[in-house]
Design an enzyme around this catalytic site. Structure first.
Site, short mmCIF file in Angstrom:
data_model
loop_
_atom_site.label_atom_id
_atom_site.label_comp_id
_atom_site.label_asym_id
_atom_site.label_seq_id
_atom_site.Cartn_x
_atom_site.Cartn_y
_atom_site.Cartn_z
N GLY A 132 -1.02 -12.36 -7.81
CA GLY A 132 -1.71 -11.16 -8.25
C GLY A 132 -2.99 -10.89 -7.48
O GLY A 132 -4.06 -11.40 -7.83
N GLU A 135 -4.56 -4.32 -6.74
CA GLU A 135 -4.92 -3.65 -8.00
C GLU A 135 -4.63 -2.15 -7.88
O GLU A 135 -4.40 -1.64 -6.78
CB GLU A 135 -6.41 -3.90 -8.31
CG GLU A 135 -6.73 -5.36 -8.51
CD GLU A 135 -8.12 -5.61 -9.05
OE1 GLU A 135 -8.90 -4.63 -9.17
OE2 GLU A 135 -8.43 -6.77 -9.37
N PRO A 136 -4.65 -1.44 -9.01
CA PRO A 136 -4.38 0.00 -8.96
C PRO A 136 -5.29 0.75 -8.00
O PRO A 136 -4.89 1.75 -7.40
CB PRO A 136 -4.59 0.45 -10.41
CG PRO A 136 -4.27 -0.77 -11.23
CD PRO A 136 -4.76 -1.92 -10.42
N GLY A 139 -6.01 -1.81 -2.80
CA GLY A 139 -4.84 -2.27 -2.06
C GLY A 139 -5.27 -2.91 -0.75
O GLY A 139 -5.38 -4.12 -0.62
N TRP A 164 1.82 -3.72 -8.38
CA TRP A 164 2.77 -4.08 -7.33
C TRP A 164 2.86 -5.60 -7.17
O TRP A 164 2.93 -6.10 -6.05
CB TRP A 164 2.43 -3.42 -5.99
CG TRP A 164 2.50 -1.93 -6.03
CD1 TRP A 164 1.47 -1.05 -5.90
CD2 TRP A 164 3.67 -1.14 -6.26
NE1 TRP A 164 1.93 0.23 -6.01
CE2 TRP A 164 3.27 0.21 -6.23
CE3 TRP A 164 5.02 -1.44 -6.49
CZ2 TRP A 164 4.16 1.26 -6.43
CZ3 TRP A 164 5.91 -0.39 -6.68
CH2 TRP A 164 5.48 0.94 -6.65
N GLN A 281 28.26 9.14 25.57
CA GLN A 281 27.05 8.63 26.21
C GLN A 281 25.86 8.60 25.26
O GLN A 281 25.08 7.64 25.26
CB GLN A 281 26.71 9.47 27.45
CG GLN A 281 27.72 9.32 28.57
CD GLN A 281 27.35 10.14 29.80
OE1 GLN A 281 26.28 10.75 29.86
NE2 GLN A 281 28.24 10.18 30.78
N GLU A 365 1.52 -6.46 2.40
CA GLU A 365 0.98 -7.50 3.29
C GLU A 365 0.27 -6.88 4.50
O GLU A 365 0.27 -7.42 5.60
CB GLU A 365 2.07 -8.47 3.80
CG GLU A 365 3.12 -8.86 2.80
CD GLU A 365 2.56 -9.64 1.61
OE1 GLU A 365 1.34 -9.78 1.51
OE2 GLU A 365 3.37 -10.08 0.78
N PHE A 385 -13.26 -1.05 10.31
CA PHE A 385 -12.63 -0.84 9.01
C PHE A 385 -13.45 0.12 8.15
O PHE A 385 -12.94 0.73 7.23
CB PHE A 385 -12.47 -2.18 8.27
CG PHE A 385 -11.40 -3.06 8.87
CD1 PHE A 385 -10.11 -2.96 8.44
CD2 PHE A 385 -11.70 -3.95 9.88
CE1 PHE A 385 -9.10 -3.76 8.99
CE2 PHE A 385 -10.73 -4.76 10.44
CZ PHE A 385 -9.44 -4.66 10.00
#
Length: 386
Positions: A132, A135-136, A139, A164, A281, A365, A385
């Site tokens: 776990g 979270e909502p 991500g 998820w 072809q 992932e 980021f």
């Protein structure tokens, strides 16, 4: 279905032991998975009855050593992941969540007591684990997680929500990552704990033969012994995610190979304008392009596997494999579906099922964007980021 996807002799780079394991898993997939996967996918069920068979084949925590785990190499694990995902991404995901996430979290970060209690059960398939982290509202940025564990005497009180989360509704334990006053920490949470609720997410268009859940954590009281003692900060879950990402590099090529072989067989049987589709072809160009990317992707997976077995694999290199192989695999599966025409939108054929599944695989992932930025940071030295 004859596998002629190896154009450059990749087979010669594998040991007899590696080939034997691959063939064992391929035989299992051909006999137990492929005849049933369309119905499982249509019914949106994960077949729990195959878990003991997976355990017997040594697929659960197969790259871990000791505690009843098989202790196979990284390359052997990758080959198994490839064959499982040739059956369906949901089945490879089960092995990944169990072994590369939940078991790895305990193996890498747990106490000796936690390892002794849980790993033998999980390797045997008698205890299913969940992981776990997502979270909502958190991500790709797990550092923004809202789940919180606070001290209460010698205990911890856990509150929050996760989304998820694979296998949570059938799991016996869940590895829950939570913010604390001392940063992110991991906890081994028995799923029968008061305040733990896992509800499967319904009406999915992807990964239908798989279980993903919403988890609600309400005032769960845990002893100090529930904490993973050696995981401090986000490095703890990230080390587990890299194990799962590695399996995906191989698995995506399994889905691509199965789609390619399905399209090849169909093109050799389907007559249009008086001759097989394979005689045109345009068809041959599509098949050649698919095969080229499968060969390159498989070589990439094998190189990363050899590095991993040598203890030399770097996190950014995992991003190379995850980004490239998911991106190429989903393109191959879509092209294969198009070659099947209208028949390709039915569950009689695998490519669209694989393509739909890969929409999830390329998202979990680490999304394409996240892995792109990881590689951009490595190339330029500039993190972007934020």
């Amino acid at each position: 279905m004859i596998d002629n996807s190896d154009l450059i002799g990749i087979e010669s780079l594998l040991s007899p032991e590696e080939i034997a394991l691959r063939e064992t898993v391929r035989s299992f997939v051909d006999s137990e998975i492929k005849p049933n996967i369309a119905q499982w996918y249509d019914d949106a069920v994960f077949p729990m009855e195959i878990v003991p068979q997976m355990a017997e084949l040594g697929l659960l925590g197969m790259h871990l050593k000791g505690y009843g785990c098989p202790g196979k190499s990284s390359v052997e694990y990758g080959l198994a992941a490839m064959e499982l995902e040739a059956g369906d991404s949901g089945l490879r995901t089960f092995v990944s969540v169990q072994g590369s996430l939940a078991m790895s979290a305990i193996y890498k970060h747990g106490s000796e007591e936690q390892k002794t209690e849980w790993l033998p059960q999980m390797a045997a398939g008698t205890a299913i684990g969940a992981f776990g982290l997502t979270e909502p509202t958190a991500g790709s940025d797990p550092g923004a997680m809202q789940t919180f564990a606070r001290r209460d005497g010698s205990d911890w009180i856990l509150n929050g929500a996760k989304r998820w989360i694979g296998l949570a509704s059938v799991a016996k334990l869940a590895i829950i990552w939570a913010m604390t006053d001392d940063g992110v920490r991991g906890f081994v949470v028995p799923t029968d704990s008061p305040g733990f609720e896992a509800i499967p997410i319904k009406q999915k268009l992807s990964m239908r033969a798989s279980i993903q859940c919403d988890i609600t954590l309400t005032d769960i009281r845990l002893p100090e012994s529930a904490m993973l003692p050696n995981a401090k900060g986000l490095r703890g879950p990230f080390e587990c995610l890299n194990e799962a990402r590695y399996g995906i590099i191989w698995g995506a090529m399994g889905a691509a190979r199965d789609s390619y072989l399905t399209a090849l067989a169909y093109s050799q049987e389907r007559l249009q304008f008086g001759k097989p589709l394979s005689g045109y072809q345009l068809t041959q160009e599509k098949l050649v392009n698919m095969a080229l990317e499968i060969n390159k992707g498989t070589l990439l997976a094998l190189q990363l596997g050899r590095l991993k077995d040598a203890g030399a694999l770097q996190p950014y290199q995992i991003s190379v494999g995850k980004l490239n192989n998911c991106r190429e695999a989903i393109a191959i599966c879509r092209e294969a579906r198009a070659m099947l025409g209208g028949n390709g939108v039915t569950l009689d054929y695998s490519p669209l099922r694989h393509a739909n599944n890969l929409e999830s695989v390329r998202t979990y992932e680490g999304t394409d964007e996240v892995h792109t930025l990881i590689l951009g940071n490595h190339i330029t030295g500039v993190p972007s980021f934020r």
